[in-house]
Scaffold this active site. Structure first.
Site, PDB file in Angstrom:
ATOM      1  N   CYS A  18       6.731  86.029  32.150  1.00 45.46           N
ATOM      2  CA  CYS A  18       6.060  85.782  33.423  1.00 45.46           C
ATOM      3  C   CYS A  18       4.589  86.170  33.285  1.00 45.46           C
ATOM      4  O   CYS A  18       4.270  87.195  32.676  1.00 45.46           O
ATOM      5  CB  CYS A  18       6.739  86.619  34.508  1.00 45.46           C
ATOM      6  SG  CYS A  18       5.922  86.526  36.104  1.00 45.46           S
ATOM      7  N   GLU A  66      26.914  72.296  34.948  1.00 49.95           N
ATOM      8  CA  GLU A  66      27.784  72.541  33.789  1.00 49.95           C
ATOM      9  C   GLU A  66      29.174  71.937  33.968  1.00 49.95           C
ATOM     10  O   GLU A  66      30.145  72.415  33.374  1.00 49.95           O
ATOM     11  CB  GLU A  66      27.833  74.037  33.501  1.00 49.95           C
ATOM     12  CG  GLU A  66      26.478  74.534  32.986  1.00 49.95           C
ATOM     13  CD  GLU A  66      26.428  76.008  32.645  1.00 49.95           C
ATOM     14  OE1 GLU A  66      27.108  76.793  33.327  1.00 49.95           O
ATOM     15  OE2 GLU A  66      25.688  76.369  31.707  1.00 49.95           O
ATOM     16  N   ARG A 124      17.832  79.083  37.237  1.00 47.37           N
ATOM     17  CA  ARG A 124      18.213  80.503  37.117  1.00 47.37           C
ATOM     18  C   ARG A 124      17.234  81.166  36.166  1.00 47.37           C
ATOM     19  O   ARG A 124      16.405  80.498  35.560  1.00 47.37           O
ATOM     20  CB  ARG A 124      19.656  80.632  36.609  1.00 47.37           C
ATOM     21  CG  ARG A 124      19.892  79.882  35.314  1.00 47.37           C
ATOM     22  CD  ARG A 124      21.329  80.033  34.808  1.00 47.37           C
ATOM     23  NE  ARG A 124      21.553  79.217  33.632  1.00 47.37           N
ATOM     24  CZ  ARG A 124      22.625  79.258  32.875  1.00 47.37           C
ATOM     25  NH1 ARG A 124      23.603  80.078  33.168  1.00 47.37           N
ATOM     26  NH2 ARG A 124      22.753  78.491  31.821  1.00 47.37           N
ATOM     27  N   CYS A 137       2.598  91.219  36.266  1.00 46.75           N
ATOM     28  CA  CYS A 137       2.915  91.346  34.830  1.00 46.75           C
ATOM     29  C   CYS A 137       1.633  91.567  34.019  1.00 46.75           C
ATOM     30  O   CYS A 137       1.618  92.352  33.071  1.00 46.75           O
ATOM     31  CB  CYS A 137       3.660  90.107  34.334  1.00 46.75           C
ATOM     32  SG  CYS A 137       5.369  90.067  34.926  1.00 46.75           S
ATOM     33  N   ASN A 167      22.362  88.180  33.028  1.00 42.62           N
ATOM     34  CA  ASN A 167      22.900  87.175  32.111  1.00 42.62           C
ATOM     35  C   ASN A 167      21.799  86.673  31.198  1.00 42.62           C
ATOM     36  O   ASN A 167      20.747  86.250  31.675  1.00 42.62           O
ATOM     37  CB  ASN A 167      23.474  85.993  32.891  1.00 42.62           C
ATOM     38  CG  ASN A 167      24.243  85.057  31.983  1.00 42.62           C
ATOM     39  OD1 ASN A 167      25.284  85.430  31.450  1.00 42.62           O
ATOM     40  ND2 ASN A 167      23.719  83.872  31.775  1.00 42.62           N
ATOM     41  N   GLU A 168      22.048  86.738  29.920  1.00 41.00           N
ATOM     42  CA  GLU A 168      21.120  86.192  28.930  1.00 41.00           C
ATOM     43  C   GLU A 168      19.658  86.417  29.327  1.00 41.00           C
ATOM     44  O   GLU A 168      18.886  85.472  29.525  1.00 41.00           O
ATOM     45  CB  GLU A 168      21.396  84.704  28.696  1.00 41.00           C
ATOM     46  CG  GLU A 168      22.756  84.481  28.062  1.00 41.00           C
ATOM     47  CD  GLU A 168      22.940  83.095  27.467  1.00 41.00           C
ATOM     48  OE1 GLU A 168      22.303  82.148  27.948  1.00 41.00           O
ATOM     49  OE2 GLU A 168      23.738  82.961  26.525  1.00 41.00           O
ATOM     50  N   CYS A 182       2.404  86.459  35.956  1.00 44.08           N
ATOM     51  CA  CYS A 182       1.875  86.735  37.294  1.00 44.08           C
ATOM     52  C   CYS A 182       0.911  87.926  37.248  1.00 44.08           C
ATOM     53  O   CYS A 182       0.835  88.643  36.253  1.00 44.08           O
ATOM     54  CB  CYS A 182       3.026  87.005  38.257  1.00 44.08           C
ATOM     55  SG  CYS A 182       3.688  88.671  38.109  1.00 44.08           S
ATOM     56  N   HIS A 216      30.790  71.157  30.769  1.00 42.60           N
ATOM     57  CA  HIS A 216      30.891  72.228  29.773  1.00 42.60           C
ATOM     58  C   HIS A 216      32.356  72.594  29.614  1.00 42.60           C
ATOM     59  O   HIS A 216      33.059  72.802  30.595  1.00 42.60           O
ATOM     60  CB  HIS A 216      30.092  73.452  30.222  1.00 42.60           C
ATOM     61  CG  HIS A 216      29.871  74.455  29.130  1.00 42.60           C
ATOM     62  ND1 HIS A 216      30.896  75.200  28.586  1.00 42.60           N
ATOM     63  CD2 HIS A 216      28.745  74.816  28.475  1.00 42.60           C
ATOM     64  CE1 HIS A 216      30.395  75.987  27.642  1.00 42.60           C
ATOM     65  NE2 HIS A 216      29.096  75.770  27.547  1.00 42.60           N
ATOM     66  N   GLU A 245      30.592  85.308  24.968  1.00 39.22           N
ATOM     67  CA  GLU A 245      30.817  83.900  25.318  1.00 39.22           C
ATOM     68  C   GLU A 245      30.986  83.100  24.037  1.00 39.22           C
ATOM     69  O   GLU A 245      30.296  83.314  23.039  1.00 39.22           O
ATOM     70  CB  GLU A 245      29.620  83.315  26.076  1.00 39.22           C
ATOM     71  CG  GLU A 245      29.434  83.828  27.476  1.00 39.22           C
ATOM     72  CD  GLU A 245      28.227  83.170  28.169  1.00 39.22           C
ATOM     73  OE1 GLU A 245      27.886  82.025  27.815  1.00 39.22           O
ATOM     74  OE2 GLU A 245      27.633  83.815  29.037  1.00 39.22           O
TER      75      GLU A 245
HETATM   76  C1  GLA Z   1      25.053  80.616  28.383  1.00 39.47           C
HETATM   77  C2  GLA Z   1      25.206  81.176  29.771  1.00 39.47           C
HETATM   78  C3  GLA Z   1      26.384  80.614  30.499  1.00 39.47           C
HETATM   79  C4  GLA Z   1      26.482  79.130  30.292  1.00 39.47           C
HETATM   80  C5  GLA Z   1      26.555  78.839  28.830  1.00 39.47           C
HETATM   81  C6  GLA Z   1      26.672  77.380  28.492  1.00 39.47           C
HETATM   82  O1  GLA Z   1      25.677  81.320  27.407  1.00 39.47           O
HETATM   83  O2  GLA Z   1      25.305  82.576  29.764  1.00 39.47           O
HETATM   84  O3  GLA Z   1      26.219  80.910  31.874  1.00 39.47           O
HETATM   85  O4  GLA Z   1      25.388  78.480  30.864  1.00 39.47           O
HETATM   86  O5  GLA Z   1      25.368  79.273  28.220  1.00 39.47           O
HETATM   87  O6  GLA Z   1      26.851  77.168  27.124  1.00 39.47           O
HETATM   88 ZN    ZN Z   2       5.537  88.665  36.768  1.00 40.35          ZN
END
Ligand code: GLA
Ligand code: ZN
Length: 659
Positions: A153, A354, A109, A158, A147-148, A155, A357, A306
């Site tokens: 990059c 995960e 991801r 960029c 997400n996070e 390329c 987790h 989180e």
């Molecule tokens: C991050 C991600 C989540 C998950 C957790 C695991 O915070 O955003 O999707 O992978 O880590 O700790």
């Molecule tokens: Zn790029």
């Protein structure tokens, strides 16, 4: 946003669509656990759009309705954190290129190019579909962008944007050559097109280039994030947006991203119970991180997006949270200014990366677990203290913690390997917190006016704007403390000429640094305060010792050893209505406590002698001050007339004027 402290977290019903019995149980257990908000859709793209242009949101419709009917709000994510395989195969430009020039293949991801017009367009279509579809859904309270966000990059797209970024920043190539000091090692450029991103296979020795690449990566990420925000705001202008920050992630300057967001949120996964430190110390570090997040938007609460009620799957050893620790650490988040305690994740995945987790519901699948019961207990507690929702911190002291400065120190070649910028800032924050002062953590271009005391540890990169603001701050009566390594370089890492701290601050501090001695890790020098400050002589100092020449400053402490014994290590200068203090060496916590106490008392900030392990945080709302007392130890603890059981939190409130 609703008037409740949010409790819940990432919920992935799409993994269980063939198990209606489990989805049914989820709702019942959520209600039992006091869950009132879940985050949906973080990684759902391949379910939303299994084939290009073929969409299915029916399952989400059902889940959103059912959650709402059960009093549970929805934080809806945009699914751009991972892409379906068809996209990567059909449009390889969406994939990142690494610094060796190799394009990634499909997988994992967070591996897409933030510049790719194809990716941006696909994301826009998806985001608009979601926003249009759920614009009026009563469960929707907040957008969660991707997400996070992170990574970089290399390329061609960029690289091209990087060159444009440089052109805009420097105007002419001559100016860039000057600011990057490229005549050194014959690095002069004659055209912006000659410049590549820094990399291990190419250029990595120009500090200005290294720094500007990080600035570009932040700028490009912010540009991408804003693109997503615009797609959502088109249909839902009144739904706030956030993205989940990753602690103090070094790759992006979060201070530059904060303005585009309505709410700051972050993901906190300390190694609770690790044998290398006490629980109290892990709490201090976490309070620091909460403080950084809170200070990005001091006028409103942040969200803990989180955390985990049990273990993660990526610490070297994943220790269980000891009984009571979950409640303590969650209350700490609230005490520090969070309006939520959210988890990754509600239910453990059955398979894939995960699967081990932690979550509220384990593979066992029931509510009859220690973790579930602790979560449910916390759910009740959060409900009971919902009166603190919306309150904010108002701290009289601030510490400068600046990403550009972190990067510049990281990249500094020479002096010492014992740089430890983060640890130094965190150490100062800790000493203050140990004495009842929960300092804000602000960037170098932040607002200093609202504070009585500002501490600028290792402000190696001194930008003219910051120098001016610091000067004004002291002139108007503020108390400033700066330390060794302050004001060495300008915003492009060119050394200030004419004495450190540069850009005119030698007048504000009434001193300058002539040399800096870097000690080996095992070496110590000593610091002796003048009588007025502390009777104890010879506090240990380490790592960095500057040789200081005073102009108008008064000497408050001297070195005790080596050829510079007896010369100043701590100075104080009266300037305008205020005072500018300068500490030329890295002092241990005991000496820092003496210095910080003096500074705080001079600034009119109350300094409390707290028992070890007691944390105090305050939040304010509508004339009321809520004071949180947290016992971060496994022993009972008392302070004044307050008694706390092990790991207990108590909240007291009084009218603000009594504070
Ligand atoms: C991050 C991600 C989540 C998950 C957790 C695991 O915070 O955003 O999707 O992978 O880590 O700790
Ligand atoms: Zn790029």
């Amino acid at each position: 946003m609703e008037k409740k402290l949010l409790h819940g977290g990432d919920y992935n019903p799409e993994q269980w669509l063939d198990r209606p019995d489990i989805l049914e149980k989820d709702l019942a257990y959520m209600k039992e656990a006091g869950v009132n908000a879940v985050t949906l859709g973080v990684f759902s793209w391949s379910v939303y759009e299994p084939e290009e242009g073929v969409y299915d949101f029916s399952w989400l419709d059902t889940i959103m309705d059912r959650l709402y009917d059960n009093g549970i709000s929805v934080i809806l994510a945009t699914p751009s954190g991972a892409r379906p395989a068809w996209m990567d195969l059909k449009y390889p430009e969406v994939l990142r290129v690494n610094e060796y020039g190799l394009r990634n293949t499909h997988g994992v991801r967070h591996n897409h190019c933030m510049s790719s017009p194809v990716y941006r367009e696909k994301v826009r279509i998806m985001d608009e579909m979601l926003a249009k579809r759920y614009a009026n859904h009563p469960a929707l309270i907040l957008w969660h962008i991707s997400n996070e966000l992170g990574g970089q990059c290399f390329c061609p797209l960029c690289t091209k944007r990087f060159r444009q970024f440089l052109k805009k920043r420097y105007g002419t190539i001559d100016n860039l050559n000057h600011e990057w000091w490229t005549t050194f090692w014959s690095h002069r450029f004659t055209d912006f097109d000659q410049i590549d991103p820094p990399s291990k296979r190419g250029e990595s020795s120009i500090h200005g280039l290294n720094l500007d690449w990080k600035r570009f990566t932040t700028w490009n990420m912010n540009d991408y994030m804003t693109w997503e925000i615009q797609a959502l705001k088109k249909w839902t202008p009144n739904i706030p947006v956030t993205t989940n920050f990753m602690r103090l992630y070094r790759g992006l300057d979060y201070h530059k991203m904060a303005p585009a967001l309505d709410i700051i949120s972050w993901d906190s996964y300390p190694a609770w119970g690790n044998p290398g430190e006490t629980l109290t110390d892990t709490c201090f570090k976490t309070a620091f991180e909460h403080g950084v997040m809170r200070s990005m938007k001091p006028d409103r609460p942040f969200l803990l997006m989180e955390s985990v009620p049990s273990i993660v799957n990526w610490h070297p050893s994943n220790r269980l949270k000891r009984p009571g620790v979950h409640e303590l650490t969650s209350m700490q988040a609230v005490a520090c200014g969070s309006d939520s305690v959210l988890y990754f994740q509600w239910r453990k995945s059955r398979g894939s990366f995960e699967q081990y987790h932690g979550a509220v519901i384990d593979h066992l699948g029931t509510n009859d677990t220690r973790v579930f019961k602790e979560v449910a207990h916390l759910g009740q507690t959060l409900k009971d203290i919902s009166y603190v929702q919306g309150s904010i911190a108002k701290n009289p002291a601030a510490i400068i913690f600046d990403w550009d400065n972190r990067w510049a120190i990281d990249d500094m070649a020479g002096l010492s390997d014992l740089k430890n910028y983060d640890e130094t800032v965190q150490g100062i924050h800790k000493v203050l917190l140990e004495h009842g002062i929960d300092a804000d953590l602000i960037p170098g271009d932040g607002d200093f006016e609202n504070y009585k005391a500002v501490i600028a540890p290792m402000l190696y990169m001194l930008k003219p704007y910051t120098a001016k603001k610091l000067e004004q701050f002291v002139k108007n009566g503020g108390i400033l403390l700066a330390t060794y390594l302050t004001g060495y370089v300008n915003e492009n890492t060119l050394c200030w000429l004419g004495g450190f701290p540069g850009d005119g601050l030698t007048d504000v501090f009434g001193m300058y640094t002539e040399e800096i001695d870097s000690l080996y890790a095992q070496e110590r020098n000593g610091l002796a305060f003048t009588d007025s400050l502390a009777p104890v002589k010879d506090f240990a100092i380490r790592d960095f010792c500057e040789i200081i020449k005073t102009k108008s400053a008064q000497v408050m402490a001297v070195y005790t050893r080596d050829f510079y014994a007896g010369t100043p290590v701590l100075t104080k200068n009266n300037y305008g209505q205020g005072q500018a203090w300068y500490l030329g060496a890295r002092a241990d916590e005991d000496a820092m406590a003496v210095i910080l106490k003096t500074i705080c008392e001079t600034a009119g900030i109350s300094w409390e002698e707290l028992p070890k392990g007691l944390e105090i945080h305050r939040r304010y709302k509508e004339g009321t001050c809520y004071t949180f007392y947290l016992n971060t130890t496994q022993e009972p603890l008392s302070y004044k007339d307050i008694s706390l059981k092990p790991l207990e939190t108590k909240i007291f409130y009084c009218s603000q004027s009594e504070q």
